[in-house]
Scaffold this motif. Structure first.
Motif, mmCIF file in Angstrom:
data_model
loop_
_atom_site.group_PDB
_atom_site.id
_atom_site.type_symbol
_atom_site.label_atom_id
_atom_site.label_comp_id
_atom_site.label_asym_id
_atom_site.label_seq_id
_atom_site.Cartn_x
_atom_site.Cartn_y
_atom_site.Cartn_z
ATOM 1 N N ILE A 7 75.530 -83.574 -37.025
ATOM 2 C CA ILE A 7 75.439 -82.976 -35.681
ATOM 3 C C ILE A 7 75.528 -81.451 -35.769
ATOM 4 O O ILE A 7 74.799 -80.718 -35.098
ATOM 5 N N GLU A 8 76.442 -80.977 -36.623
ATOM 6 C CA GLU A 8 76.597 -79.525 -36.802
ATOM 7 C C GLU A 8 75.308 -78.897 -37.318
ATOM 8 O O GLU A 8 74.866 -77.856 -36.815
ATOM 9 N N ARG A 9 74.684 -79.527 -38.301
ATOM 10 C CA ARG A 9 73.432 -78.997 -38.849
ATOM 11 C C ARG A 9 72.313 -79.049 -37.813
ATOM 12 O O ARG A 9 71.471 -78.148 -37.747
ATOM 13 N N PHE A 10 72.319 -80.085 -36.998
ATOM 14 C CA PHE A 10 71.326 -80.192 -35.922
ATOM 15 C C PHE A 10 71.495 -79.033 -34.938
ATOM 16 O O PHE A 10 70.513 -78.398 -34.529
ATOM 17 N N CYS A 11 72.744 -78.758 -34.558
ATOM 18 C CA CYS A 11 73.003 -77.662 -33.617
ATOM 19 C C CYS A 11 72.639 -76.315 -34.237
ATOM 20 O O CYS A 11 72.086 -75.443 -33.559
ATOM 21 N N LEU A 12 72.954 -76.133 -35.524
ATOM 22 C CA LEU A 12 72.625 -74.875 -36.190
ATOM 23 C C LEU A 12 71.113 -74.673 -36.254
ATOM 24 O O LEU A 12 70.606 -73.577 -35.973
ATOM 25 N N THR A 13 70.390 -75.732 -36.594
ATOM 26 C CA THR A 13 68.925 -75.646 -36.630
ATOM 27 C C THR A 13 68.372 -75.329 -35.247
ATOM 28 O O THR A 13 67.482 -74.475 -35.096
ATOM 29 N N GLY A 14 68.898 -75.994 -34.229
ATOM 30 C CA GLY A 14 68.459 -75.721 -32.866
ATOM 31 C C GLY A 14 68.783 -74.308 -32.436
ATOM 32 O O GLY A 14 67.987 -73.661 -31.735
ATOM 33 N N HIS A 15 69.941 -73.802 -32.849
ATOM 34 C CA HIS A 15 70.321 -72.428 -32.537
ATOM 35 C C HIS A 15 69.325 -71.437 -33.132
ATOM 36 O O HIS A 15 68.844 -70.524 -32.444
ATOM 37 N N ILE A 16 68.978 -71.642 -34.402
ATOM 38 C CA ILE A 16 68.033 -70.739 -35.067
ATOM 39 C C ILE A 16 66.651 -70.829 -34.430
ATOM 40 O O ILE A 16 66.002 -69.814 -34.162
ATOM 41 N N LEU A 17 66.192 -72.058 -34.168
ATOM 42 C CA LEU A 17 64.875 -72.230 -33.552
ATOM 43 C C LEU A 17 64.825 -71.625 -32.157
ATOM 44 O O LEU A 17 63.804 -71.055 -31.754
ATOM 45 N N ILE A 59 72.937 -69.833 -26.937
ATOM 46 C CA ILE A 59 74.376 -69.559 -26.996
ATOM 47 C C ILE A 59 75.167 -70.859 -27.043
ATOM 48 O O ILE A 59 76.132 -70.988 -27.817
ATOM 49 N N LEU A 60 74.779 -71.843 -26.237
ATOM 50 C CA LEU A 60 75.481 -73.133 -26.267
ATOM 51 C C LEU A 60 75.373 -73.787 -27.632
ATOM 52 O O LEU A 60 76.352 -74.337 -28.148
ATOM 53 N N LEU A 61 74.195 -73.733 -28.239
ATOM 54 C CA LEU A 61 74.022 -74.329 -29.557
ATOM 55 C C LEU A 61 74.812 -73.565 -30.615
ATOM 56 O O LEU A 61 75.374 -74.173 -31.538
ATOM 57 N N GLY A 62 74.876 -72.249 -30.500
ATOM 58 C CA GLY A 62 75.682 -71.472 -31.437
ATOM 59 C C GLY A 62 77.158 -71.800 -31.309
ATOM 60 O O GLY A 62 77.858 -71.969 -32.322
#
Length: 324
Positions: A7-17, A59-62
């Motif tokens: 989940i953390e990696r998913f959020c990080l990827t979404g944050h970057i994208l 910001i939410l994803l970060g």
């Protein structure tokens, strides 16, 4: 724990994208309105939504990424003892700033960053203070410890360096968000430092040092051990958020703004990478340790086995309920 990592990696990827998508919209699409006109109605609606809510999403994803990372590597206690002061004190500082001009100067938020608390500060702003602030503080905390700093010297050093890294981000963030063609906030008394008041920088430094000091006090009995690989998430978070502001600044503003961008890189990016490199390489494991949140055996058998291993000559049956 593995599910949390996913989940953390998913959020990080979404944050970057989300940051990349935001850059594309601000730098390529909005300056070319004829392109928007060629989109079908659905595409135009989607683009309009992304421009209106894209800042909130990234910001939410970060914040979600760093919250999950902190829970997983530091434990729930150390995570909350940083997050709650960071959010509470930064929000108080922002509300004071937008109301009185202290400590950042007279400024106000426009649209695009979500619901405004008290009609003044978007709810996403204290979340950004939290997730970038924890990233810089951990880089400083672990990096300084790796070079032999201990006790109060390390604590004061981590607060100073962490707050400096956080402020260095503002060297590119404020010009990008307040002086470009599509601003998210505005200074009502433009200052001498590339449109920013000098007290805006001191306000950033002071606010960051304040909530990091509270967190450091709360962590005073906590031993946190993170390897270089475990610091990669904080480093990525810091670098991509710095790059977001820097790319907008150097693309949409004149050549003068290379100066604060270079200053920010010297005070922020280079030290952050150096602190990450100073951390011990580790054994490749991605789980950090905190003395206040040590993992406990979950089953009765595990409890009995653990106790037997720590107390010689005590039979398992004595400490196992299932055998009574």
């Amino acid at each position: 724990m593995r599910q949390l990592v996913v989940i953390e990696r998913f959020c990080l990827t979404g944050h970057i994208l989300s940051l990349v998508f935001g850059l594309a919209g601000l730098l390529l699409v909005l300056p070319n309105p004829e392109f928007i006109g060629t989109l079908p109605a659905f595409g135009q609606a989607l683009f309009g939504w992304s421009m209106a809510g894209g800042g909130v999403v990234y910001i939410l994803l970060g914040a979600a990424t760093v919250a999950l990372y902190a829970y997983r590597t530091l434990g729930w206690r150390a995570w909350l003892l940083f997050m709650l002061p960071a959010i509470g004190l930064s929000l108080s500082s922002e509300l004071l700033g937008t109301s009185t001009g202290f400590p950042f100067g007279h400024y106000g938020y426009l649209n695009g960053l979500g619901y405004k608390i008290a009609g003044l500060v978007p709810f996403t702003i204290p979340l950004s203070w939290f997730y970038v602030g924890l990233s810089t503080f951990l880089l400083a905390w672990v990096g300084l410890e790796a070079i032999g700093m201990k006790g109060w010297v390390k604590t004061i050093g981590a607060i100073a360096v962490g707050a400096l890294l956080l402020t260095a981000w503002d060297f590119v963030l404020d010009p990008a968000m307040s002086q470009t063609a599509y601003p998210f906030w505005e200074f009502r008394d433009p200052g001498q430092f590339f449109g920013m008041p000098y007290r805006n920088l001191s306000g950033w430094l002071g606010t960051g040092a304040l909530f990091m000091s509270v967190a450091a006090f709360c962590w005073r009995n906590t031993t946190i051990t993170l390897s270089r690989s475990q610091l990669t998430v904080p480093l990525i978070i810091y670098l991509v958020n710095f790059a977001f502001g820097a790319i907008i600044t150097v693309n949409q503003l004149d050549a003068r703004f290379w100066i604060p961008t270079v200053i920010g890189a010297i005070l922020g990016v280079l030290p952050a990478m150096g602190l990450w490199w100073l951390a011990k390489p580790g054994d490749g494991s991605d789980a950090g340790t905190s003395t206040n949140d040590a993992a406990q055996p979950r089953s009765e058998t595990e409890k009995a086995t653990a106790l037997k291993g720590s107390v010689p000559n005590v039979p398992v049956a004595v400490v196992s309920k299932s055998s009574s």
